[in-house]
Structure formats: structure tokens, C-alpha cells
Design a protein around this motif. Structure first.
Motif, mmCIF file in Angstrom:
data_model
loop_
_atom_site.group_PDB
_atom_site.id
_atom_site.type_symbol
_atom_site.label_atom_id
_atom_site.label_comp_id
_atom_site.label_asym_id
_atom_site.label_seq_id
_atom_site.Cartn_x
_atom_site.Cartn_y
_atom_site.Cartn_z
ATOM 1 N N GLU A 80 -8.556 4.122 7.615
ATOM 2 C CA GLU A 80 -8.969 5.355 8.295
ATOM 3 C C GLU A 80 -8.630 5.335 9.776
ATOM 4 N N ASN A 81 -7.520 4.700 10.102
ATOM 5 C CA ASN A 81 -7.104 4.574 11.495
ATOM 6 C C ASN A 81 -6.207 5.729 11.936
ATOM 7 N N PHE A 82 -5.898 6.632 10.994
ATOM 8 C CA PHE A 82 -5.017 7.752 11.292
ATOM 9 C C PHE A 82 -5.691 9.046 10.865
ATOM 10 N N LYS A 83 -5.127 10.161 11.306
ATOM 11 C CA LYS A 83 -5.688 11.466 10.964
ATOM 12 C C LYS A 83 -4.574 12.505 11.038
ATOM 13 N N GLY A 84 -4.906 13.712 10.654
ATOM 14 C CA GLY A 84 -3.943 14.799 10.780
ATOM 15 C C GLY A 84 -2.861 14.765 9.720
ATOM 16 N N GLU A 85 -1.661 15.200 10.113
ATOM 17 C CA GLU A 85 -0.565 15.414 9.178
ATOM 18 C C GLU A 85 0.365 14.214 9.100
ATOM 19 N N VAL A 86 1.006 14.085 7.926
ATOM 20 C CA VAL A 86 2.000 13.043 7.721
ATOM 21 C C VAL A 86 3.084 13.591 6.792
ATOM 22 N N LEU A 87 4.311 13.156 7.019
ATOM 23 C CA LEU A 87 5.438 13.570 6.180
ATOM 24 C C LEU A 87 5.836 12.415 5.281
ATOM 25 N N THR A 128 5.894 9.690 9.913
ATOM 26 C CA THR A 128 6.772 9.855 8.751
ATOM 27 C C THR A 128 6.801 8.580 7.925
ATOM 28 N N VAL A 129 6.710 8.770 6.607
ATOM 29 C CA VAL A 129 6.684 7.664 5.658
ATOM 30 C C VAL A 129 7.898 7.780 4.742
ATOM 31 N N GLY A 130 8.642 6.714 4.608
ATOM 32 C CA GLY A 130 9.804 6.721 3.726
ATOM 33 C C GLY A 130 9.583 5.827 2.519
ATOM 34 N N VAL A 131 10.296 6.129 1.452
ATOM 35 C CA VAL A 131 10.305 5.258 0.275
ATOM 36 C C VAL A 131 11.760 5.049 -0.135
ATOM 37 N N ASN A 132 12.067 3.840 -0.552
ATOM 38 C CA ASN A 132 13.388 3.519 -1.101
ATOM 39 C C ASN A 132 14.517 4.063 -0.227
ATOM 40 N N GLY A 133 15.413 4.866 -0.789
ATOM 41 C CA GLY A 133 16.605 5.296 -0.060
ATOM 42 C C GLY A 133 16.408 6.412 0.931
ATOM 43 N N ALA A 134 15.168 6.816 1.173
ATOM 44 C CA ALA A 134 14.909 7.844 2.190
ATOM 45 C C ALA A 134 15.376 7.407 3.569
ATOM 46 N N TRP A 135 15.661 6.117 3.734
ATOM 47 C CA TRP A 135 16.145 5.610 5.025
ATOM 48 C C TRP A 135 17.414 6.322 5.480
ATOM 49 N N HIS A 136 18.132 6.917 4.567
ATOM 50 C CA HIS A 136 19.335 7.655 4.944
ATOM 51 C C HIS A 136 19.009 8.848 5.846
ATOM 52 N N LEU A 137 17.752 9.194 5.979
ATOM 53 C CA LEU A 137 17.314 10.254 6.893
ATOM 54 C C LEU A 137 16.953 9.697 8.265
ATOM 55 N N PHE A 171 10.836 6.943 11.215
ATOM 56 C CA PHE A 171 9.900 6.370 10.252
ATOM 57 C C PHE A 171 8.939 5.396 10.927
ATOM 58 N N LYS A 172 7.644 5.624 10.671
ATOM 59 C CA LYS A 172 6.601 4.726 11.164
ATOM 60 C C LYS A 172 6.085 3.810 10.055
ATOM 61 N N PHE A 173 6.196 4.295 8.818
ATOM 62 C CA PHE A 173 5.752 3.524 7.657
ATOM 63 C C PHE A 173 6.844 3.577 6.591
ATOM 64 N N TYR A 174 6.921 2.512 5.807
ATOM 65 C CA TYR A 174 7.869 2.489 4.703
ATOM 66 C C TYR A 174 7.198 1.801 3.529
ATOM 67 N N ILE A 175 7.517 2.277 2.314
ATOM 68 C CA ILE A 175 6.884 1.735 1.107
ATOM 69 C C ILE A 175 7.955 1.451 0.068
ATOM 70 N N ILE A 176 8.074 0.198 -0.334
ATOM 71 C CA ILE A 176 9.049 -0.197 -1.354
ATOM 72 C C ILE A 176 8.370 -1.132 -2.342
ATOM 73 N N VAL A 177 8.313 -0.732 -3.594
ATOM 74 C CA VAL A 177 7.721 -1.577 -4.638
ATOM 75 C C VAL A 177 8.677 -1.820 -5.800
#
Length: 300
Positions: A57-64, A85-94, A100-106
Motif C-alpha cells: 500500500e505504498n502507492f496510490k492513484g493510477e497505473v498503466l 507504468t508496469v510492463g510484462v514480457n515483451g512490452a519492453w519494446h514500448l 517503466f517503473k515496474f516489470y513482471i515476468i513469470v
């Protein structure tokens, strides 16, 4: 990992712990009072980890949140207002359009097959990369720890905890129905949503489901999702061509797993005052789950 160590592990551990065979004995962990992995030593090297409790709960408001469906190509990101902004997998091409502040790869298939993207992600010093223990090990093996400049946040599949027994899909409800913060789908009681990612995240066949549990935990109250098409699975992702497409296993999971899981996530997020807006108008995810909106209308 070496074949010998795998064989030793298999002889000395039950089959229910087979998911750890590529980690033992090189990965040593400690857990905190919330059962989160708080310390990691890999092959004698201490690997710094983000304290997941510090993010709660360290953040608030909007996120992409950027998925990777073909509809991404229709969006003019220069018109999208600045937000985390949060990216997953190949979204790095953007990356040239988004910070990007966060990235998620599983997906370990992605890690193994797209080392060029992984190498760019781990260079970004102000980025938090959420990935599994297997992801961290693969990254260090491929690039060395010295080249990892981003912050690493280790996340676990709730049913495949490190150095603990796996939980089969059929046993999810029986094992976790008394656990605080874990909610089950009425359509399928073995589909679950965890409000506390420190003790594990439930899978539902897509990294976006992991992402919703993470972003809810972080405290964001409005999640805009781009590229959540979940249709035309034979079509390349926005950054791919027919010649370099990685396989997709979403089609066979869509109706029985993904849609019920997203329905559960929608209900739970609404209870927490979190709105999810799907900016893919052609998405196969019904509007009653996540309302659809043209990005030009969303960001007027």
C-alpha cells in the motif's frame, strides 16, 4: 544445473518437491514472519531483494499495465498522461514511449528465448522487477549478478513454494480456504485471488492475473490495461512477426480458467475500491468484468 545434483535431489526428496530440483543446493533462502523470501544466497553470493512489506500500500492513484496484444499498435502513447507504468514480457519494446517503473515476468520460456529484452530490463536502475526464484537464477546464470542494476522482488506461485511441497490445482481450496486474504471463485473453488503477495500469488494461466494481485497489494486504485486482447491467439504479439512468435497457451485456458479468474479479480478489486479499465476494445474479456474504453476517451 548439474545432472548429478538433480539425481541426488530426486532420490532424497518426494515427487511433490520436484519443482525445486534446479535450485538445490545452490539456492539458500530465509523467510520473514510473513513467509516472504527475505534473504537469498545463490552459489555463495548474496542477492539483494526488495522487501515486499515495504511496498505494501505504498502507492496510490493510477497505473498503466501494458500487456502485449496486437491492439497495442493502435495506441498513440504520446497522448497517454504520465503515470507509473508496469510492463510484462515483451512490452519492453514500448520503452522508447513509456518509462517503466515496474516489470513482471513469470514465464521462463520468455526468459530463455528473449535474453536481449531481459538484458535491457535489468539495466534500468530505477525499475523493480518482480520475478520468480527460477527467473532470478536464470538471469544471474546468463548475465551475472554484477550486471543486474534493477531491483529484484522475488514472487512465488502459491502452489509451488520454494523448498516446500507443491499443491495440486484440485487441492487449492482444501489447502487455503482458512487462510486470511485468500478468496475463491464461486465458479471454480480452485481458482483463487491472494490479497497478500508476500506469501504467494495464484496463477491463472496469464501474467496479467499475477499483475492484478501485485498492483492491488501495492495500493493503486485505478488500473488501465492496454493490450489485453485475449483473442486471435495465432496473431503475433505487437512486437513479434510470424517468424519469431513464441507459443501461446492462452486459448485453451481462456474460458475455463482465465475468464473466471478475471471475474474473481474484478469482484475483489472493486471491494478494495480499485477500478480496472480495459483499453482493448476488441478484448475477449467481457465488459461486465473489466469495462472497455477507447484510450482516447479514457485520457481526454
Amino acid at each position: 544445473m548439474g545432472t548429478l545434483t538433480k539425481q541426488i535431489y530426486r532420490y532424497t526428496h518426494p515427487r511433490s518437491m520436484r519443482h525445486n530440483e534446479n535450485l538445490w543446493p545452490f539456492v539458500k533462502i530465509q523467510r520473514d514472519k510473513n513467509n516472504a523470501i527475505s534473504h537469498l544466497n545463490y552459489r555463495g553470493e548474496n542477492v539483494p531483494l526488495v522487501d515486499l512489506t515495504s511496498l505494501k500500500e505504498n502507492f496510490k492513484g493510477e497505473v498503466l499495465l501494458t500487456a502485449t496484444g496486437p491492439s497495442i499498435k493502435k495506441i498513440d502513447f504520446s497522448t497517454v498522461p504520465s503515470m507509473p507504468t508496469v510492463g510484462v514480457n515483451g512490452a519492453w519494446h514500448l520503452n522508447s514511449d513509456l518509462d517503466f517503473k515496474f516489470y513482471i515476468i513469470v514465464d521462463m520460456i520468455f526468459v530463455d528465448n528473449k535474453p536481449d529484452i531481459i538484458e535491457e530490463i535489468i539495466k534500468k536502475e530505477d525499475l523493480v522487477l518482480f520475478t520468480t526464484m527460477h527467473g532470478i537464477v536464470r538471469i544471474i546464470d546468463k548475465f551475472t549478478l554484477n550486471k543486474v542494476k534493477c531491483k529484484l522482488a522475488v514472487i512465488e506461485d502459491k502452489c509451488y513454494p520454494i523448498y516446500e511441497k507443491k499443491i495440486s490445482n484440485a487441492d487449492i481450496y482444501n489447502n487455503f480456504n482458512t487462510h486470511k486474504g485468500i478468496i475463491f471463485s464461486k465458479e471454480n473453488i480452485n481458482i483463487a485471488f491472494n490479497h497478500d503477495i508476500r506469501n504467494g500469488i495464484f496463477d491463472a494461466g496469464t501474467v496479467i492475473y499475477w499483475s492484478l494481485q501485485i498492483l492491488s497489494y501495492l495500493g493503486f486504485k485505478k488500473i488501465y490495461v492496454v493490450g489485453l486482447d485475449m483473442t486471435n491467439f495465432s496473431t503475433p504479439r505487437f512486437y513479434e512477426t510470424k517468424n519469431d512468435m513464441l507459443p501461446s497457451f492462452l486459448a485453451e485456458k481462456l474460458q475455463e480458467i482465465i475468464i473466471p479468474a478475471f471475474s474473481l479479480a474484478s469482484l475483489e478489486l472493486k471491494k478494495d475500491g480499485v477500478d480496472v479499465v480495459n483499453l482493448s476494445l476488441e478484448s475477449a474479456i467481457p465488459s461486465h468484468i473489466f469495462p472497455k474504453m477507447d484510450y482516447r476517451d479514457a485520457f481526454k
